[in-house]
Each structure stands twice: as structure tokens, then as C-alpha cells.
Scaffold this motif. Structure first.
Motif, mmCIF file in Angstrom:
data_model
loop_
_atom_site.group_PDB
_atom_site.id
_atom_site.type_symbol
_atom_site.label_atom_id
_atom_site.label_comp_id
_atom_site.label_asym_id
_atom_site.label_seq_id
_atom_site.Cartn_x
_atom_site.Cartn_y
_atom_site.Cartn_z
ATOM 1 N N MET A 164 0.817 -1.203 0.000
ATOM 2 C CA MET A 164 0.000 0.000 0.000
ATOM 3 C C MET A 164 0.859 1.265 0.000
ATOM 4 O O MET A 164 1.840 1.354 0.744
ATOM 5 C CB MET A 164 -0.942 0.007 1.212
ATOM 6 C CG MET A 164 -1.959 -1.120 1.193
ATOM 7 S SD MET A 164 -2.990 -1.169 2.681
ATOM 8 C CE MET A 164 -3.865 0.393 2.561
ATOM 9 N N ARG A 165 0.473 2.228 -0.817
ATOM 10 C CA ARG A 165 1.229 3.482 -0.909
ATOM 11 C C ARG A 165 1.325 4.184 0.439
ATOM 12 O O ARG A 165 2.374 4.749 0.781
ATOM 13 C CB ARG A 165 0.556 4.418 -1.913
ATOM 14 C CG ARG A 165 0.690 4.012 -3.365
ATOM 15 C CD ARG A 165 -0.157 4.916 -4.227
ATOM 16 N NE ARG A 165 -1.568 4.824 -3.889
ATOM 17 C CZ ARG A 165 -2.495 5.692 -4.277
ATOM 18 N NH1 ARG A 165 -2.156 6.739 -5.004
ATOM 19 N NH2 ARG A 165 -3.764 5.530 -3.934
ATOM 20 N N ARG A 166 0.229 4.161 1.190
ATOM 21 C CA ARG A 166 0.175 4.885 2.458
ATOM 22 C C ARG A 166 1.076 4.275 3.519
ATOM 23 O O ARG A 166 1.497 4.965 4.461
ATOM 24 C CB ARG A 166 -1.277 4.922 2.963
ATOM 25 C CG ARG A 166 -1.499 5.796 4.181
ATOM 26 C CD ARG A 166 -2.985 5.914 4.496
ATOM 27 N NE ARG A 166 -3.572 4.649 4.868
ATOM 28 C CZ ARG A 166 -3.603 4.164 6.116
ATOM 29 N NH1 ARG A 166 -3.050 4.843 7.096
ATOM 30 N NH2 ARG A 166 -4.184 3.012 6.380
ATOM 31 N N THR A 167 1.405 2.999 3.405
ATOM 32 C CA THR A 167 2.111 2.310 4.485
ATOM 33 C C THR A 167 3.442 1.681 4.077
ATOM 34 O O THR A 167 4.150 1.148 4.934
ATOM 35 C CB THR A 167 1.212 1.186 5.058
ATOM 36 O OG1 THR A 167 0.837 0.301 3.985
ATOM 37 C CG2 THR A 167 -0.036 1.752 5.701
ATOM 38 N N ARG B 274 -10.207 7.823 0.322
ATOM 39 C CA ARG B 274 -9.042 8.397 -0.362
ATOM 40 C C ARG B 274 -8.094 7.300 -0.849
ATOM 41 O O ARG B 274 -7.489 7.409 -1.925
ATOM 42 C CB ARG B 274 -8.311 9.349 0.601
ATOM 43 C CG ARG B 274 -6.923 9.778 0.172
ATOM 44 C CD ARG B 274 -6.948 10.642 -1.086
ATOM 45 N NE ARG B 274 -5.610 11.078 -1.448
ATOM 46 C CZ ARG B 274 -4.728 10.359 -2.143
ATOM 47 N NH1 ARG B 274 -5.047 9.128 -2.535
ATOM 48 N NH2 ARG B 274 -3.537 10.842 -2.422
ATOM 49 N N TYR B 275 -7.951 6.229 -0.058
ATOM 50 C CA TYR B 275 -7.013 5.157 -0.394
ATOM 51 C C TYR B 275 -7.736 3.860 -0.756
ATOM 52 O O TYR B 275 -7.203 2.767 -0.531
ATOM 53 C CB TYR B 275 -6.058 4.917 0.779
ATOM 54 C CG TYR B 275 -5.104 6.061 1.017
ATOM 55 C CD1 TYR B 275 -3.986 6.235 0.213
ATOM 56 C CD2 TYR B 275 -5.332 6.991 2.032
ATOM 57 C CE1 TYR B 275 -3.106 7.288 0.419
ATOM 58 C CE2 TYR B 275 -4.469 8.058 2.242
ATOM 59 C CZ TYR B 275 -3.357 8.202 1.431
ATOM 60 O OH TYR B 275 -2.500 9.257 1.631
ATOM 61 N N ARG B 276 -8.915 3.963 -1.322
ATOM 62 C CA ARG B 276 -9.696 2.757 -1.606
ATOM 63 C C ARG B 276 -9.002 1.820 -2.586
ATOM 64 O O ARG B 276 -9.147 0.591 -2.481
ATOM 65 C CB ARG B 276 -11.085 3.139 -2.125
ATOM 66 C CG ARG B 276 -11.098 3.925 -3.425
ATOM 67 C CD ARG B 276 -12.501 4.358 -3.788
ATOM 68 N NE ARG B 276 -12.492 5.225 -4.970
ATOM 69 C CZ ARG B 276 -13.584 5.821 -5.442
ATOM 70 N NH1 ARG B 276 -14.751 5.634 -4.846
ATOM 71 N NH2 ARG B 276 -13.504 6.595 -6.514
ATOM 72 N N GLU B 277 -8.239 2.355 -3.518
ATOM 73 C CA GLU B 277 -7.523 1.494 -4.465
ATOM 74 C C GLU B 277 -6.455 0.668 -3.749
ATOM 75 O O GLU B 277 -6.219 -0.494 -4.090
ATOM 76 C CB GLU B 277 -6.896 2.326 -5.575
ATOM 77 C CG GLU B 277 -7.910 2.969 -6.509
ATOM 78 C CD GLU B 277 -7.242 3.759 -7.625
ATOM 79 O OE1 GLU B 277 -5.981 3.768 -7.676
ATOM 80 O OE2 GLU B 277 -7.956 4.366 -8.429
ATOM 81 N N ASP B 278 -5.808 1.274 -2.760
ATOM 82 C CA ASP B 278 -4.824 0.546 -1.966
ATOM 83 C C ASP B 278 -5.477 -0.622 -1.243
ATOM 84 O O ASP B 278 -4.964 -1.750 -1.246
ATOM 85 C CB ASP B 278 -4.179 1.481 -0.937
ATOM 86 C CG ASP B 278 -2.946 2.172 -1.490
ATOM 87 O OD1 ASP B 278 -2.661 1.984 -2.688
ATOM 88 O OD2 ASP B 278 -2.282 2.893 -0.734
ATOM 89 N N TYR B 279 -6.599 -0.349 -0.570
ATOM 90 C CA TYR B 279 -7.296 -1.401 0.175
ATOM 91 C C TYR B 279 -7.822 -2.483 -0.765
ATOM 92 O O TYR B 279 -7.768 -3.673 -0.449
ATOM 93 C CB TYR B 279 -8.447 -0.803 0.992
ATOM 94 C CG TYR B 279 -7.996 -0.046 2.211
ATOM 95 C CD1 TYR B 279 -7.439 -0.709 3.304
ATOM 96 C CD2 TYR B 279 -8.116 1.345 2.288
ATOM 97 C CE1 TYR B 279 -7.020 -0.026 4.435
ATOM 98 C CE2 TYR B 279 -7.698 2.046 3.411
ATOM 99 C CZ TYR B 279 -7.146 1.353 4.473
ATOM 100 O OH TYR B 279 -6.722 2.042 5.592
#
Length: 314
Positions: free
Chosen positions: A89-92, A204-209
Motif C-alpha cells: 500500500m502506498r500509504r504504508t 481516499r485510499y480505496r484502491e490501496d485497500y
């Protein structure tokens, strides 16, 4: 086995390349300091309210230290268990474990030490009830939310968010040594607040999830439905926040602040829902506006909880 050895070798090489500052920062990052800040924000104000003034300083310090260790421990265990999806995931992906600055075994030891230290501090310097509540919240977050709910249900954050509500109870019991309806109301405020706050970020990060098969509501439901759910939970949050006035007998400061903050929160929630009904594009929906506003809402609401007994304009 060879793959594991190779991965271990890469981890070791990257760990050796890291400076001691990188390693320290990595361990601190594992505790998710911004989450700890939010949890303490719902702990200390409740202590002021429970004391109807300024609480004992030693009790505050011990509760803050113990609470920090407990929340940090839960976050570390969460990072260890979720390291596979964090790496994707981009966020993590910049966290310590995906970058191999800290090994999973070292992180587990670190998390266990924090859990033991938290229980010892709260039990020794506060009271057994606060220590038990803190340990229970830690266990719930790790074993129920992280290991069971997060990857299996769209309601993951609704029920998993219960762990983040416990600081209100812990702050109260740290001062009084017992439970009452007042901290339960504040517990419910955080409970209803968590879904709008988290779903805005998840939108905002639905694609990541989606990429790691975590069924957050924005992944499995249209943005318009997410917006509708956000509005419902926001109304529940604001309505519950107003219950504190009659239940706890606050002064006038708290209900005035709660009404003003609640109105702003509701307006933004309805606006986001309206934007989501018109478009499914994130640039149009702007979910992070609600996310940041939700942080401000909870922060100022609990500041009012702390200040109200000091002024008691009634």
C-alpha cells in the motif's frame, strides 16, 4: 526456506545500512505516534472532567505514560501482522517493517515489552481497573480487529474501533477508580465518530485497500453509499455528544461548543455525501476535507470537556 533466507539476508543488509537514527525513528514509527496523540487527547481531558478541576499530576503522568506504551504496543503488533499488506500500500509502504529496518521478531519483542511496561505503570501508579481496561483494549485491537475483522468484513472499523474508545474509560477510572455513565457517553462519542473519520481516509485510499483485499466499506460500496453511512454516523456522533450535558451536568461551555462543532461536522458530512452522489471521482468528492475536519472536531470537543469544569459557566 531459501526464499526466507534470502529475504532475511536482504533485511539484514538493509538494516546494516541504516543509521542508528533511522533505527530509532523506525521503532518510534512502529508505535504510530499520531494515533497515540489522538488517543491521549481523549484520555487527559476526561481526567480533568472526572476531577472537576485539575487532577493529580502524578496520576496524569502515569496514565499518559502507561497509555502511550499500551497504544504503542497495539500499533506495533498491528504492524507486524499487517506487514504483508503494508508493503503493497502506498500509504504504508514506508513503514519500518516493509523497509526491513526492523525485523518482525525484534518488533514483536518491542511490542511485548511495551505491553508489559504499560500494565506495570498503570497497575503500580494508577490502579488495577485502568490497567485491566488498557490491556483489554490492546488485546481487542490486536486479536479481534487486526487478526479477525480487518480482512473479513466491511464492518471492520465499526466494531474494531471499540479499542480506540477505551481511553475515555481509562481516563475516568484513573481519577475515580470506578466506572460511571459519563465516560460511557464519551466512549460512545468516539465509537460513532470512528467510522466517518476512517471511511473518509479509506475512500481516499480505496484502491490501496482493494489491491490487498481488505474489504473497507469504500472498496465494496459506491461512494454515494459511503457518504450516506458517513452522514448517519455523524448524526449519531453529534447527538451522543449532546447527551453529556444532561448526563454529567456540565456547565454551558460544553453544550455550546458541542452544538457549534457538531453543526460544522454535519455540514461537511452532508456536503461530502452530496459530492459523492454527483461523482465517483476522488477529486470531486474530496474525502480528506472531512477526514481533517473530523480530527479537529474530536480534538476541540474534548478540549471543551477539559475546560468546562474549570469554568463551569452554569
Amino acid at each position: 526456506m531459501q526464499a526466507a533466507d534470502a529475504a532475511g539476508g536482504r533485511a539484514g543488509e538493509q538494516h546494516e545500512a541504516a543509521t542508528w537514527r533511522d533505527v530509532v525513528a523506525a521503532y518510534v514509527g512502529l508505535t504510530k505516534p499520531r494515533v497515540i496523540e489522538l488517543l491521549l487527547l481523549t484520555t487527559v481531558p476526561v481526567m480533568f472532567f472526572a476531577a472537576r478541576g485539575v487532577p493529580d499530576l502524578l496520576t496524569v503522568v502515569a496514565t499518559v505514560v502507561g497509555g502511550t506504551f499500551s497504544a504503542g504496543s497495539a500499533s506495533v503488533f498491528n504492524c507486524v501482522y499487517d506487514r504483508d499488506i503494508d508493503e503493497q500500500m502506498r500509504r504504508t509502504r514506508r513503514r519500518a517493517l516493509p523497509r526491513h529496518i526492523v525485523s518482525p521478531r525484534a518488533a514483536l519483542v518491542f511490542g511485548a515489552v511495551l505491553a508489559v511496561a504499560s500494565t506495570a505503570v498503570l497497575w503500580g501508579f494508577v490502579n488495577g481497573l485502568s490497567a485491566a481496561l488498557s490491556l483489554g483494549a490492546n488485546a481487542f485491537y490486536v486479536f479481534v480487529y487486526t487478526m479477525v475483522l480487518k480482512r473479513r468484513t466491511t464492518q471492520n472499523i465499526v466494531w474494531g474501533g471499540l479499542a480506540g474508545c477505551f481511553p475515555a474509560l481509562i481516563g475516568w477510572t484513573a481519577v475515580t477508580g470506578s466506572l460511571a455513565w459519563t465516560p460511557v457517553v464519551l466512549f460512545l462519542v468516539v465509537f460513532f465518530w470512528t467510522p466517518p473519520h476512517t471511511w473518509a481516509l479509506a475512500l481516499r485510499y480505496r484502491e490501496d485497500y482493494a489491491g490487498v483485499d481488505v474489504p473497507m466499506l469504500p472498496v465494496v460500496a459506491p461512494a454515494a453509499e459511503v457518504g450516506r453511512q458517513v452522514v448517519l454516523y455523524t448524526w449519531a456522533t453529534v447527538a451522543t455528544s449532546l447527551l453529556l450535558w444532561p448526563v454529567a451536568g456540565t456547565g454551558l461551555l460544553y453544550p455550546v461548543v458541542a452544538v457549534v462543532l457538531g453543526a460544522v461536522f454535519l455540514v461537511e458530512a452532508h456536503k461530502m455525501w452530496g459530492r459523492a452522489r454527483r461523482s465517483d471521482e476522488l477529486s470531486e468528492i474530496q474525502p480528506m476535507r472531512l477526514f481533517h475536519l473530523s480530527n479537529l472536531y474530536l480534538s476541540l470537543l474534548f478540549v471543551a470537556v477539559a475546560v468546562d469544569p474549570l469554568l463551569f459557566i452554569g
